[in-house]
Design an enzyme around this catalytic site. Structure first.
Site, mmCIF file in Angstrom:
data_model
loop_
_atom_site.group_PDB
_atom_site.id
_atom_site.type_symbol
_atom_site.label_atom_id
_atom_site.label_comp_id
_atom_site.label_asym_id
_atom_site.label_seq_id
_atom_site.Cartn_x
_atom_site.Cartn_y
_atom_site.Cartn_z
ATOM 1 N N SER A 78 0.837 -1.193 0.000
ATOM 2 C CA SER A 78 0.000 0.000 0.000
ATOM 3 C C SER A 78 0.877 1.249 0.000
ATOM 4 O O SER A 78 1.702 1.419 -0.885
ATOM 5 C CB SER A 78 -0.953 -0.045 1.198
ATOM 6 O OG SER A 78 -1.964 0.924 1.082
ATOM 7 N N HIS A 102 -7.610 -5.275 -1.034
ATOM 8 C CA HIS A 102 -6.373 -4.523 -0.874
ATOM 9 C C HIS A 102 -5.446 -5.179 0.153
ATOM 10 O O HIS A 102 -5.834 -5.475 1.271
ATOM 11 C CB HIS A 102 -6.725 -3.100 -0.438
ATOM 12 C CG HIS A 102 -5.562 -2.170 -0.363
ATOM 13 N ND1 HIS A 102 -4.729 -1.921 -1.431
ATOM 14 C CD2 HIS A 102 -5.076 -1.408 0.669
ATOM 15 C CE1 HIS A 102 -3.803 -1.045 -1.083
ATOM 16 N NE2 HIS A 102 -3.989 -0.732 0.199
ATOM 17 N N GLU A 113 -9.743 -4.333 -5.598
ATOM 18 C CA GLU A 113 -9.325 -3.156 -4.843
ATOM 19 C C GLU A 113 -9.429 -1.880 -5.682
ATOM 20 O O GLU A 113 -9.193 -1.872 -6.889
ATOM 21 C CB GLU A 113 -7.917 -3.333 -4.293
ATOM 22 C CG GLU A 113 -6.801 -3.486 -5.300
ATOM 23 C CD GLU A 113 -5.462 -3.592 -4.573
ATOM 24 O OE1 GLU A 113 -5.052 -2.586 -3.971
ATOM 25 O OE2 GLU A 113 -4.852 -4.672 -4.614
#
Length: 336
Positions: free
Chosen positions: A180, A305, A276
């Site tokens: 991320s 995600h 995602e």
């Protein structure tokens, strides 16, 4: 070991059963595999918490969710690994994570996720799986978070820690990885190294990287339902805390990597999930990055995600981690 306790906890957090299936075909890449299992359904339910339209959205709520996630993803009791604080060189709170098989000359420099506003190294002990597979020690960096410390503070911390690491380990023995925001941070680090002519790592692993911080690009990419619109709201809320709006593109690899010279980037391994919100941007980045250097881009259908963190629970996540381990072993020097 069995997954009973964790699955029970996860099932209790289930919110949006609709997340279990992906009904849109988005992006390209070598497809991963998705399997039907109670574990997958329960994990999808936990991820639904982040997208609950009734849930307040704030930095504080995201930090609380990350704490809950860290508790759920703690390694199984009896897992053999050690965590030792780094006294100097890598920033307060940073640690070395080692397993019994870790070799000192093989290092994974890991940058945690959390939208640049949340997360810490204590929530990321799941990387012992990577350490075991690669027979490496892991430097888990505790970098400064926004809004208390807006970008480029995290980038400066990553640069300082990597530069210190180079004093102890040759670059050929280092793989940088992140998920991320940590994936975006890894790419910002890589671009700085190239701009300054500094040694680059042997490879880079990116789990669902946040490559475009500019919130105006989120909505037009997809036909969005209520859950996705809530995610857009979450990402836009975080973006306002990370850096001034006019500076967000400066820390977005999707935009900044256009200036990276072709053929100059170490091998990249990129995985993401088709469900995602960030996936279209990740797919676009992977396509743009391919001329810069070798890119292996794997898209997993029907997941969420940073699903890779769930590798001790989800078979699909375990597959993704195994793929990453194979890539890293190809990049790093021999294990002898």
């Amino acid at each position: 070991p069995g997954v009973g306790t964790k699955v029970a906890l996860l099932a209790g957090l289930k919110v949006h059963a609709g997340w279990i299936r992906c009904t849109r075909a988005m992006g390209e890449g070598r497809p991963g595999t998705v399997r039907d299992s109670p574990e997958t359904e329960a994990a999808m339910g936990f991820f639904g918490r982040f997208s609950d339209p009734e849930k307040p959205i704030s930095v504080g709520s995201l930090r609380a969710d990350m704490e809950t996630l860290g508790d759920l993803l703690k390694p199984w009791p009896g897992t053999a690994y050690t965590v030792d604080p780094i006294r100097r060189g890598a920033g307060p709170g940073s640690v070395w994570l080692r397993t019994p098989s870790s070799l000192e000359h093989r290092v994974l420099f890991y940058l945690h996720g959390g939208g640049y506003v949340a997360g810490n190294v204590s929530q990321y002990h799941w990387v012992h799986l990577l350490a075991t597979g690669v027979r490496a020690r892991v430097l888990l960096l505790e970098y400064r978070l926004a809004p208390e410390h807006q970008l480029p503070a995290a980038v400066h911390d990553a640069i300082a820690a990597y530069t210190w690491l180079l004093e102890h380990v040759p670059p050929a023995g280092i793989v940088v990885a992140g998920d991320s925001a940590g994936g975006g941070l890894a790419l910002n680090l890589l671009q700085h190294l190239q701009n300054q002519g500094l040694p680059q790592p042997a490879g880079v692993v990116l789990f669902s990287p946040w490559v475009d911080l500019t919130p105006e690009n989120l909505g037009p990419r997809l036909g969005l339902g209520p859950i996705e619109l809530t995610q857009v709201k979450l990402v836009r809320t975080i973006s306002r805390e990370v850096a001034p709006t006019e500076q967000l593109a400066d820390f977005s690899p999707l935009h900044t990597w256009q200036s990276v010279e072709s053929g100059t980037v170490p091998p990249l391994f990129v995985t993401a999930a088709s469900n995602e919100l960030l996936m279209p941007g990740i797919a676009e980045f992977a396509a743009r990055a391919e001329p810069k250097g070798p890119v292996e881009w794997v898209l997993y259908p029907g997941l969420f995600h940073v699903f890779q963190m769930w590798a001790e629970v989800l078979p699909e996540a375990a597959d993704a981690v195994r793929d990453a381990v194979t890539f890293m072993n190809q990049c790093l020097p021999p294990q002898e």
